[in-house]
Design an enzyme around this catalytic site. Structure first.
Site, PDB file in Angstrom:
ATOM      1  N   LYS A   1     -25.486   3.715  57.864  1.00 11.54           N
ATOM      2  CA  LYS A   1     -24.220   3.299  57.993  1.00 11.54           C
ATOM      3  C   LYS A   1     -23.802   4.856  58.485  1.00 11.54           C
ATOM      4  CE  LYS A   1     -22.809   0.679  54.626  1.00 11.54           C
ATOM      5  NZ  LYS A   1     -22.938   0.342  52.895  1.00 11.54           N
TER       6      LYS A   1
ATOM      7  N   CYS B   1     -55.231 -37.690  48.741  1.00 12.44           N
ATOM      8  CA  CYS B   1     -55.789 -38.899  48.072  1.00 12.44           C
ATOM      9  C   CYS B   1     -54.995 -39.963  47.892  1.00 12.44           C
ATOM     10  CB  CYS B   1     -56.030 -38.359  46.601  1.00 12.44           C
ATOM     11  SG  CYS B   1     -56.353 -39.521  44.655  1.00 12.44           S
TER      12      CYS B   1
ATOM     13  N   ASP C   1     -24.999 -25.715  31.614  1.00 13.55           N
ATOM     14  CA  ASP C   1     -24.758 -25.846  32.642  1.00 13.55           C
ATOM     15  C   ASP C   1     -25.364 -27.266  33.178  1.00 13.55           C
ATOM     16  OD1 ASP C   1     -24.876 -25.096  34.899  1.00 13.55           O
ATOM     17  OD2 ASP C   1     -25.778 -23.440  35.366  1.00 13.55           O
ATOM     18  N   GLY C   2     -26.934 -27.725  32.622  1.00 10.19           N
ATOM     19  CA  GLY C   2     -27.150 -28.843  33.575  1.00 10.19           C
ATOM     20  C   GLY C   2     -26.439 -29.963  32.678  1.00 10.19           C
ATOM     21  N   GLU C   3     -26.393 -30.458  31.757  1.00  7.34           N
ATOM     22  CA  GLU C   3     -25.388 -31.139  31.300  1.00  7.34           C
ATOM     23  C   GLU C   3     -24.314 -31.506  31.711  1.00  7.34           C
ATOM     24  OE1 GLU C   3     -24.959 -29.909  27.131  1.00  7.34           O
ATOM     25  OE2 GLU C   3     -24.036 -32.649  26.886  1.00  7.34           O
ATOM     26  N   TYR C   4     -23.826 -30.345  31.838  1.00  4.97           N
ATOM     27  CA  TYR C   4     -22.277 -30.690  32.400  1.00  4.97           C
ATOM     28  C   TYR C   4     -22.395 -31.429  34.192  1.00  4.97           C
ATOM     29  CZ  TYR C   4     -17.797 -29.137  34.472  1.00  4.97           C
ATOM     30  OH  TYR C   4     -16.601 -29.569  34.984  1.00  4.97           O
ATOM     31  N   ASP C   5     -23.512 -30.292  35.205  1.00  4.82           N
ATOM     32  CA  ASP C   5     -23.936 -30.852  35.996  1.00  4.82           C
ATOM     33  C   ASP C   5     -23.446 -32.028  36.398  1.00  4.82           C
ATOM     34  OD1 ASP C   5     -23.491 -28.567  37.601  1.00  4.82           O
ATOM     35  OD2 ASP C   5     -25.555 -27.853  38.247  1.00  4.82           O
TER      36      ASP C   5
ATOM     37  N   LYS D   1     -32.607  -0.130  50.575  1.00  8.89           N
ATOM     38  CA  LYS D   1     -32.142  -1.604  50.493  1.00  8.89           C
ATOM     39  C   LYS D   1     -32.662  -2.059  49.547  1.00  8.89           C
ATOM     40  CE  LYS D   1     -31.170  -5.696  53.660  1.00  8.89           C
ATOM     41  NZ  LYS D   1     -31.565  -6.713  53.094  1.00  8.89           N
TER      42      LYS D   1
ATOM     43  N   TYR E   1     -22.882   0.710  46.314  1.00  4.95           N
ATOM     44  CA  TYR E   1     -23.146   1.555  47.769  1.00  4.95           C
ATOM     45  C   TYR E   1     -21.688   1.479  48.592  1.00  4.95           C
ATOM     46  CZ  TYR E   1     -24.038  -3.464  48.929  1.00  4.95           C
ATOM     47  OH  TYR E   1     -23.896  -5.317  49.237  1.00  4.95           O
TER      48      TYR E   1
ATOM     49  N   LYS F   1     -35.833  -2.431  58.532  1.00  4.20           N
ATOM     50  CA  LYS F   1     -36.510  -3.212  57.022  1.00  4.20           C
ATOM     51  C   LYS F   1     -37.746  -2.997  57.014  1.00  4.20           C
ATOM     52  CE  LYS F   1     -34.195  -7.476  56.242  1.00  4.20           C
ATOM     53  NZ  LYS F   1     -34.267  -8.874  55.293  1.00  4.20           N
TER      54      LYS F   1
ATOM     55  N   CYS G   1     -53.182 -41.555  40.806  1.00  8.60           N
ATOM     56  CA  CYS G   1     -53.516 -40.598  40.382  1.00  8.60           C
ATOM     57  C   CYS G   1     -52.905 -39.825  39.643  1.00  8.60           C
ATOM     58  CB  CYS G   1     -53.959 -39.503  41.959  1.00  8.60           C
ATOM     59  SG  CYS G   1     -54.721 -38.470  41.960  1.00  8.60           S
TER      60      CYS G   1
ATOM     61  N   ARG H   1     -21.921 -13.228  46.457  1.00 10.58           N
ATOM     62  CA  ARG H   1     -21.461 -13.114  47.875  1.00 10.58           C
ATOM     63  C   ARG H   1     -21.057 -14.056  48.787  1.00 10.58           C
ATOM     64  NH1 ARG H   1     -24.094 -13.903  53.187  1.00 10.58           N
ATOM     65  NH2 ARG H   1     -23.448 -12.837  54.671  1.00 10.58           N
TER      66      ARG H   1
ATOM     67  N   GLU I   1     -29.466   4.964  53.132  1.00  6.30           N
ATOM     68  CA  GLU I   1     -30.008   4.508  50.856  1.00  6.30           C
ATOM     69  C   GLU I   1     -30.145   3.212  51.274  1.00  6.30           C
ATOM     70  OE1 GLU I   1     -25.716   2.487  50.235  1.00  6.30           O
ATOM     71  OE2 GLU I   1     -24.907   3.294  52.525  1.00  6.30           O
TER      72      GLU I   1
ATOM     73  N   ASP J   1     -33.205  -5.256  47.026  1.00  7.79           N
ATOM     74  CA  ASP J   1     -34.004  -6.217  47.515  1.00  7.79           C
ATOM     75  C   ASP J   1     -33.567  -7.402  46.410  1.00  7.79           C
ATOM     76  OD1 ASP J   1     -34.795  -8.640  48.252  1.00  7.79           O
ATOM     77  OD2 ASP J   1     -37.005  -8.272  48.132  1.00  7.79           O
TER      78      ASP J   1
ATOM     79  N   CYS K   1     -58.218 -37.833  39.984  1.00  9.78           N
ATOM     80  CA  CYS K   1     -59.213 -38.767  39.865  1.00  9.78           C
ATOM     81  C   CYS K   1     -60.271 -39.251  40.130  1.00  9.78           C
ATOM     82  CB  CYS K   1     -58.275 -39.836  39.924  1.00  9.78           C
ATOM     83  SG  CYS K   1     -58.010 -40.040  41.560  1.00  9.78           S
TER      84      CYS K   1
ATOM     85  N   CYS L   1     -60.956 -36.899  45.420  1.00  8.46           N
ATOM     86  CA  CYS L   1     -59.682 -36.654  44.531  1.00  8.46           C
ATOM     87  C   CYS L   1     -60.509 -35.826  43.202  1.00  8.46           C
ATOM     88  CB  CYS L   1     -59.354 -37.833  44.273  1.00  8.46           C
ATOM     89  SG  CYS L   1     -57.491 -36.483  43.644  1.00  8.46           S
TER      90      CYS L   1
END
Ligand SMILES: [Zn+2]
Length: 660
Positions: free
Chosen positions: A282, A418, A33-37, A114, A221, A306, A423, A135, A112, A116, A403, A400
């Site tokens: 609903k 600082c 993924d990262g390499e392609y990006d 929700k 759902y 919520k 540092c 989504r 129902e 997360d 440092c 600090c």
């Protein structure tokens, strides 16, 4: 000069096309993924600079097919709307009342949990799973079929013909989340903030084998495309077909039943092995969904209730101080470990010293801590009634913690800093900021790599980035020649980035991306910016007194001046990308082509022409205004003669440039 870039464009185009084919057609990715990006961004940057070399079939031209993160875009046939939500019982009752007013008293509701997690859409065609997408913004998401297939509890075949769309929420159970974060901690990788972020990240992985180890789960759902009158019935059908559907779903006839069901789910919250953040209510009868319709953004037939952020109290054992990238010192609460919303909390941020004073938080206090949504837990307030006599006020440090340099207060007395640019706490942060996407955009220098370079002594400071010994990088474990070369290409490409990026990359306090752009546009070059007075700085749009002072003092600090000088010597672009103000000339609005041997560098002439308002073209055509001709001109001259284009020499060109 541009031959090398042209070759690199050809090379990258071919490589990314091969990667696309391997990923989409052969389902056998040849790069991460990262390499392609990284390569994709390099190509895009080169194409922006040399549009004449862009291939018609360049992967960057397949607009919409790849999103950030290297996946394919997916347009939803039915938009995935988000729900209106509330934390108030009164508002929920209001919703129920409005629905009954518009649809009559016979309305039933389903309640129902929700979950997360991450909402996804699954498509089945003639009984076979075909495609899945996130989504996204509701209209367009990302295709994630390869990772959805790894969810074992999801049937890939169903006894239903035609086109079916099933929606659900992908999640990661808390226990799996803790395990994965523990592993990441041991490997020195950054931690996921919560199970939802981990689920979202896992769905975007390019390698299905990797995502399958994350243990993704799903609750479904919604079912569209199958004839049913009731939502509850849909859920039952999904269950019969083998889809995971929550056991907590209730069908309710009265408002009292709705409220009971909402409360029941709230009580179950702590006992569930996964996170939920509320209940969805609903209308059960599906024909009413159409009648009630949607407002601009949200459906009128459903609402999310919520549950409030969870709070818990614990003892604040101590306050420690963290040094951030900009040198800002953040007080951190060290707490007696306590369980909150499913995870053990032992630290919480106190943001800044001003907040500490305002809330009067003292060491030894019993404090209320809160976790709302996905944010880092925070200390809400001390519980005064429980304050003991020996609770002690926090003394801000004078030096600090990293440092030892003396610390300085910001003008408004809120932040402590600082200011030592060397540092160590700031060094890693400053390096990471410098190479970040919106700054110099150097792919392949993530936190792990930079930390390793620091440990190995390959890097000590920002200017070292442009003097990396790639043979040494290549010899590091897990690196190799290919990634070293990729890194080199990315470092080299970054030199061409315009002034606004360099300015942002320097990490000057109060200078964000936008301010950097405005400054670059206003001053045009680093040189002019460095000479600007505070007065001149405040003349820039959106730059006030505080920001101007911050820039002014940064650019006069010997360490920063040395840094800018070093970057300049490394060949970084210190000019703005915005077009400089043009002057009226005899060339305004005309097109010019240069050919033959010229007495001054062609680039210089091109800049003169652009400054005079002319467009510099590369080829001769009938619509060309002037061909500027040096010695030994060849085919372009012949062609211009044939087409009747005005042919002028250098002297005439210079005269036109200065003429008004
Ligand atoms: Zn320091």
């Amino acid at each position: 000069m541009s031959a090398a870039e042209r070759e690199r464009i050809d090379q990258l185009t071919a490589l990314l096309q091969k990667a696309d084919e391997a990923y989409y057609t052969l389902a056998d990715p040849i790069m991460g993924d990262g390499e392609y990006d990284g390569l994709y961004r390099e190509l895009r940057a080169l194409e922006a600079r040399f549009p004449q070399y862009v291939h018609a079939d360049s992967p960057t031209r397949r607009i919409g097919e790849r999103l950030e993160g290297g996946s394919r875009a997916f347009v939803h046939s039915v938009p995935m709307l988000s729900l209106g939500n509330t934390y108030e019982q009164a508002e929920l009752e209001d919703f129920l009342r409005k629905v009954r007013r518009d649809s009559g008293d016979h309305v039933r509701f389903t309640v129902e949990p929700k979950i997360d997690g991450v909402a996804v859409s699954l498509h089945y065609r003639d009984g076979v799973f075909s495609v899945a997408a996130t989504r996204g913004d509701g209209l367009q998401g990302e295709e994630i079929s390869h990772n959805i297939r790894t969810i074992r509890s999801l049937p890939l075949e169903i006894p239903a013909a035609g086109a079916m769309e099933i929606r659900g929420e992908v999640y990661i159970p808390r226990q799996a989340f803790e395990r994965i974060n523990q592993q990441r901690l041991e490997q020195g990788e950054s931690l996921y903030a919560n199970p939802r972020n981990l689920a979202a990240g896992s769905l975007k992985l390019l390698d299905p084998a990797q995502s399958s180890r994350r243990g993704l789960q799903i609750f479904c759902y919604s079912l569209q495309g199958f004839p049913h009158d009731s939502h509850f019935q849909c859920l039952q059908t999904l269950r019969d077909w083998g889809f995971p559907v929550s056991d907590l779903v209730r069908q309710c006839a009265s408002d009292a039943e709705v409220w009971d069901a909402v409360q029941h789910i709230r009580q179950q919250r702590e006992l569930l092995p996964f996170d939920i953040d509320g209940a969805v209510i609903k209308v059960d009868q599906l024909h009413l969904h159409e009648e009630l319709g949607t407002t601009a953004k949200i459906p009128r037939y459903a609402i999310a209730y919520k549950y409030e952020a969870q709070q818990v109290s614990t003892r604040l054992r101590d306050i420690t101080f963290q040094v951030g990238r900009t040198g800002v010192i953040t007080p951190v609460a060290e707490l007696d470990p306590v369980l909150l919303a499913g995870s053990t909390i032992s630290r919480a941020t106190l943001h800044n010293f001003e907040e500490l004073r305002r809330k009067d938080i003292r060491i030894g206090d019993q404090v209320l801590i809160e976790k709302g949504g996905d944010v880092i837990p925070k200390v809400v307030k001390p519980i005064m009634a429980l304050r003991s006599a020996d609770a002690s006020e926090v003394v801000p440090p004078e030096n600090c913690p990293e440092c030892g340099s003396p610390l300085h207060w910001s003008d408004n007395g809120v932040h402590l800093y600082c200011q030592n640019p060397l540092c160590p706490a700031q060094r890693l942060g400053a390096l990471l900021h410098f190479v970040s996407r919106d700054a110099m955009d150097i792919a392949g220098m993530g936190e792990k790599v930079v930390q390793r370079f620091l440990d190995e002594g390959i890097l000590t400071d920002i200017p070292d980035i442009y003097h990396l010994v790639y043979e040494r990088v290549a010899s590091l474990d897990g690196f190799g020649v290919k990634s070293a070369l990729n890194l080199q290409a990315s470092v080299e490409a970054s030199k061409a980035h315009p002034l606004e990026r360099v300015l942002f990359a320097l990490g000057i306090r109060h200078v964000g991306k936008k301010t950097a752009q405005l400054l670059a546009r206003h001053f045009g070059s680093m040189e002019r910016l460095m000479q600007a007075s505070i007065e001149e700085l405040t003349a820039v749009e959106e730059v006030g007194e505080i920001v101007a002072r911050s820039i002014y003092s940064f650019l006069r600090e010997p360490a920063s001046v040395a840094l800018v000088e070093a970057l300049k010597r490394s060949g970084l672009n210190m000019e703005s990308s915005a077009p400089r103000a043009q002057v009226a000339s005899g060339l305004s609005g005309r097109s010019v082509v240069f050919t033959g041997k010229l007495s001054r560098p062609r680039k210089e002439y091109e800049e003169m022409a652009q400054l005079g308002g002319a467009r510099v073209l590369s080829g001769v055509s009938g619509s060309l205004d002037y061909l500027v001709c040096g010695e030994d001109a060849g085919s372009k001259l012949d062609k211009a003669r044939k087409l009747g284009v005005a042919i002028i020499d250098e002297e005439e060109f210079v005269r036109l440039c200065s003429a008004e």
